[in-house]
Scaffold this motif. Structure first.
Motif, PDB file in Angstrom:
ATOM      1  N   ARG A   1       1.181  -1.276   0.116  1.00 55.67           N
ATOM      2  CA  ARG A   1      -0.162  -0.406  -0.126  1.00 55.67           C
ATOM      3  C   ARG A   1       0.506   1.225   0.127  1.00 55.67           C
ATOM      4  NH1 ARG A   1      -4.894  -1.012   4.318  1.00 55.67           N
ATOM      5  NH2 ARG A   1      -6.224  -2.645   3.121  1.00 55.67           N
ATOM      6  N   ALA A   2       1.297   1.070   0.508  1.00 53.80           N
ATOM      7  CA  ALA A   2       2.210   2.716   1.405  1.00 53.80           C
ATOM      8  C   ALA A   2       3.265   2.865  -0.869  1.00 53.80           C
ATOM      9  CB  ALA A   2       3.380   2.248   2.033  1.00 53.80           C
ATOM     10  N   ILE A   3       3.646   1.024  -0.907  1.00 56.67           N
ATOM     11  CA  ILE A   3       4.412   1.391  -2.499  1.00 56.67           C
ATOM     12  C   ILE A   3       3.150   2.327  -3.738  1.00 56.67           C
ATOM     13  CG2 ILE A   3       5.661   0.467  -3.874  1.00 56.67           C
ATOM     14  CD1 ILE A   3       7.156  -1.414  -2.214  1.00 56.67           C
ATOM     15  N   ARG A   4       1.921   2.063  -3.318  1.00 57.76           N
ATOM     16  CA  ARG A   4       1.744   2.808  -4.305  1.00 57.76           C
ATOM     17  C   ARG A   4       1.098   3.692  -4.372  1.00 57.76           C
ATOM     18  NH1 ARG A   4      -2.374  -2.123  -6.193  1.00 57.76           N
ATOM     19  NH2 ARG A   4      -1.385  -3.743  -6.157  1.00 57.76           N
ATOM     20  N   VAL A   5       0.863   4.613  -2.895  1.00 57.73           N
ATOM     21  CA  VAL A   5       0.568   5.791  -2.346  1.00 57.73           C
ATOM     22  C   VAL A   5       2.077   6.248  -2.950  1.00 57.73           C
ATOM     23  CG1 VAL A   5       0.203   7.599  -0.814  1.00 57.73           C
ATOM     24  CG2 VAL A   5      -1.316   4.812  -0.610  1.00 57.73           C
ATOM     25  N   THR A   6       3.185   5.749  -2.755  1.00 54.40           N
ATOM     26  CA  THR A   6       3.804   6.766  -3.117  1.00 54.40           C
ATOM     27  C   THR A   6       3.923   7.007  -5.365  1.00 54.40           C
ATOM     28  OG1 THR A   6       5.226   5.674  -1.160  1.00 54.40           O
ATOM     29  CG2 THR A   6       6.871   7.087  -3.242  1.00 54.40           C
ATOM     30  N   LEU A   7       3.660   5.931  -5.492  1.00 52.09           N
ATOM     31  CA  LEU A   7       3.828   5.914  -7.197  1.00 52.09           C
ATOM     32  C   LEU A   7       2.990   7.156  -7.582  1.00 52.09           C
ATOM     33  CD1 LEU A   7       4.587   2.701  -8.208  1.00 52.09           C
ATOM     34  CD2 LEU A   7       5.761   3.828  -8.451  1.00 52.09           C
ATOM     35  N   ALA A   8       1.335   6.934  -6.641  1.00 53.54           N
ATOM     36  CA  ALA A   8       0.511   7.685  -6.991  1.00 53.54           C
ATOM     37  C   ALA A   8       0.693   8.782  -7.099  1.00 53.54           C
ATOM     38  CB  ALA A   8      -0.710   6.884  -6.609  1.00 53.54           C
ATOM     39  N   VAL A   9       1.562   9.138  -6.302  1.00 56.97           N
ATOM     40  CA  VAL A   9       1.893  10.561  -5.578  1.00 56.97           C
ATOM     41  C   VAL A   9       3.315  10.801  -6.763  1.00 56.97           C
ATOM     42  CG1 VAL A   9       3.183  12.183  -4.179  1.00 56.97           C
ATOM     43  CG2 VAL A   9       1.218  10.846  -3.116  1.00 56.97           C
ATOM     44  N   LEU A  10       3.927  10.714  -7.150  1.00 57.73           N
ATOM     45  CA  LEU A  10       5.185  11.086  -8.092  1.00 57.73           C
ATOM     46  C   LEU A  10       4.724  10.937  -9.056  1.00 57.73           C
ATOM     47  CD1 LEU A  10       7.893   8.391  -7.088  1.00 57.73           C
ATOM     48  CD2 LEU A  10       7.412  10.608  -6.807  1.00 57.73           C
ATOM     49  N   ILE A  11       2.913  10.179  -9.865  1.00 62.53           N
ATOM     50  CA  ILE A  11       2.451  10.184 -10.977  1.00 62.53           C
ATOM     51  C   ILE A  11       1.847  11.859 -11.269  1.00 62.53           C
ATOM     52  CG2 ILE A  11       0.643   9.474 -12.540  1.00 62.53           C
ATOM     53  CD1 ILE A  11       1.925   6.389 -11.598  1.00 62.53           C
TER      54      ILE A  11
ATOM     55  N   GLY B   1      -0.842  14.949 -22.567  1.00 68.31           N
ATOM     56  CA  GLY B   1      -1.529  13.961 -23.892  1.00 68.31           C
ATOM     57  C   GLY B   1      -1.682  12.571 -23.246  1.00 68.31           C
ATOM     58  N   THR B   2      -2.029  12.117 -23.896  1.00 64.42           N
ATOM     59  CA  THR B   2      -2.242  10.818 -23.862  1.00 64.42           C
ATOM     60  C   THR B   2      -1.418   9.716 -23.020  1.00 64.42           C
ATOM     61  OG1 THR B   2      -3.242  10.207 -26.367  1.00 64.42           O
ATOM     62  CG2 THR B   2      -2.356   8.297 -25.320  1.00 64.42           C
ATOM     63  N   PRO B   3      -0.730   9.493 -22.823  1.00 68.06           N
ATOM     64  CA  PRO B   3       0.799   9.081 -21.874  1.00 68.06           C
ATOM     65  C   PRO B   3       0.205   9.653 -20.565  1.00 68.06           C
ATOM     66  CG  PRO B   3       1.933   9.654 -23.552  1.00 68.06           C
ATOM     67  CD  PRO B   3       0.456  10.465 -24.509  1.00 68.06           C
ATOM     68  N   GLY B   4       0.177  11.261 -20.739  1.00 65.31           N
ATOM     69  CA  GLY B   4      -0.701  12.174 -19.621  1.00 65.31           C
ATOM     70  C   GLY B   4      -1.839  11.423 -18.855  1.00 65.31           C
ATOM     71  N   MET B   5      -2.690  11.465 -19.974  1.00 68.85           N
ATOM     72  CA  MET B   5      -3.971  10.445 -19.649  1.00 68.85           C
ATOM     73  C   MET B   5      -3.731   9.157 -19.024  1.00 68.85           C
ATOM     74  SD  MET B   5      -6.257  12.382 -21.943  1.00 68.85           S
ATOM     75  CE  MET B   5      -8.040  11.968 -21.184  1.00 68.85           C
ATOM     76  N   ILE B   6      -3.098   8.082 -19.579  1.00 69.43           N
ATOM     77  CA  ILE B   6      -2.894   6.914 -19.254  1.00 69.43           C
ATOM     78  C   ILE B   6      -2.250   6.668 -17.962  1.00 69.43           C
ATOM     79  CG2 ILE B   6      -1.784   4.485 -19.769  1.00 69.43           C
ATOM     80  CD1 ILE B   6      -2.419   5.443 -22.933  1.00 69.43           C
ATOM     81  N   ILE B   7      -1.415   7.310 -17.651  1.00 68.19           N
ATOM     82  CA  ILE B   7      -0.565   7.076 -15.916  1.00 68.19           C
ATOM     83  C   ILE B   7      -1.919   7.912 -14.929  1.00 68.19           C
ATOM     84  CG2 ILE B   7       1.417   7.520 -16.957  1.00 68.19           C
ATOM     85  CD1 ILE B   7       2.077   9.425 -16.056  1.00 68.19           C
ATOM     86  N   SER B   8      -2.137   9.128 -15.445  1.00 69.87           N
ATOM     87  CA  SER B   8      -3.425   9.567 -14.833  1.00 69.87           C
ATOM     88  C   SER B   8      -4.049   8.617 -13.929  1.00 69.87           C
ATOM     89  CB  SER B   8      -4.036  10.601 -14.988  1.00 69.87           C
ATOM     90  OG  SER B   8      -3.223  11.960 -15.039  1.00 69.87           O
ATOM     91  N   VAL B   9      -4.626   7.249 -15.015  1.00 68.30           N
ATOM     92  CA  VAL B   9      -6.040   6.157 -14.745  1.00 68.30           C
ATOM     93  C   VAL B   9      -5.372   5.189 -13.815  1.00 68.30           C
ATOM     94  CG1 VAL B   9      -7.223   4.676 -15.714  1.00 68.30           C
ATOM     95  CG2 VAL B   9      -7.049   7.020 -16.765  1.00 68.30           C
TER      96      VAL B   9
ATOM     97  N   ALA C   1      -2.860   6.183 -11.589  1.00 71.95           N
ATOM     98  CA  ALA C   1      -2.649   6.694 -10.250  1.00 71.95           C
ATOM     99  C   ALA C   1      -3.893   6.175  -9.770  1.00 71.95           C
ATOM    100  CB  ALA C   1      -1.962   7.805 -11.084  1.00 71.95           C
ATOM    101  N   ILE C   2      -4.710   6.742 -10.242  1.00 68.00           N
ATOM    102  CA  ILE C   2      -6.662   6.241  -9.851  1.00 68.00           C
ATOM    103  C   ILE C   2      -6.482   5.534  -8.787  1.00 68.00           C
ATOM    104  CG2 ILE C   2      -8.591   6.580  -9.511  1.00 68.00           C
ATOM    105  CD1 ILE C   2      -8.354   8.948 -11.407  1.00 68.00           C
ATOM    106  N   PHE C   3      -6.350   4.153 -10.093  1.00 65.96           N
ATOM    107  CA  PHE C   3      -6.430   3.168  -9.499  1.00 65.96           C
ATOM    108  C   PHE C   3      -5.138   2.469  -8.681  1.00 65.96           C
ATOM    109  CE2 PHE C   3      -4.834  -1.727 -10.273  1.00 65.96           C
ATOM    110  CZ  PHE C   3      -5.929  -2.305 -10.225  1.00 65.96           C
ATOM    111  N   LEU C   4      -4.335   2.982  -8.259  1.00 65.23           N
ATOM    112  CA  LEU C   4      -3.310   2.861  -7.878  1.00 65.23           C
ATOM    113  C   LEU C   4      -3.524   2.863  -5.812  1.00 65.23           C
ATOM    114  CD1 LEU C   4      -0.141   3.449  -9.286  1.00 65.23           C
ATOM    115  CD2 LEU C   4      -0.735   1.033  -8.286  1.00 65.23           C
ATOM    116  N   ILE C   5      -4.124   3.989  -5.831  1.00 63.87           N
ATOM    117  CA  ILE C   5      -4.965   5.334  -4.856  1.00 63.87           C
ATOM    118  C   ILE C   5      -5.996   4.363  -4.485  1.00 63.87           C
ATOM    119  CG2 ILE C   5      -6.154   7.327  -3.938  1.00 63.87           C
ATOM    120  CD1 ILE C   5      -3.163   7.600  -4.021  1.00 63.87           C
ATOM    121  N   PHE C   6      -6.907   3.527  -5.715  1.00 60.50           N
ATOM    122  CA  PHE C   6      -8.029   3.414  -4.865  1.00 60.50           C
ATOM    123  C   PHE C   6      -7.872   1.617  -4.566  1.00 60.50           C
ATOM    124  CE2 PHE C   6     -11.511  -0.413  -6.212  1.00 60.50           C
ATOM    125  CZ  PHE C   6     -12.993   0.586  -6.026  1.00 60.50           C
TER     126      PHE C   6
END
Length: 70
Positions: A10-20, A31-39, A41-46
């Motif tokens: 969980r800690a690793i997932r939150v850290t990665l999501a914050v970095l993203i 652009g598209t890569p930004g949107m993909i990694i945003s999704v 990050a949301i999945f990691l947080i969830f």
């Protein structure tokens, strides 16, 4: 539903999501890569909040304690 995401995971997932989030916010990734990694990050947080990852279930991975939610 059972937990399959442990505390360290969980800690690793939150850290990665914050970095993203920082990368997207500072427009380092756009652009598209930004949107993909945003999704992603949301999945990691969830999944870190819920303690359950559907992909882990498919792959039969468990980094958490086997405790059922009531």
């Amino acid at each position: 539903m059972t937990y399959n995401v442990g505390t360290v995971d969980r800690a690793i997932r939150v850290t990665l999501a914050v970095l993203i989030g920082i990368l997207v916010y500072t427009r380092t990734v756009t652009g598209t890569p930004g949107m993909i990694i945003s999704v992603i990050a949301i999945f990691l947080i969830f999944t870190s909040i819920r303690g359950f990852c559907p992909l882990y279930r498919l792959l039969r991975i468990n980094t958490g304690k086997t405790k059922k939610r009531g």
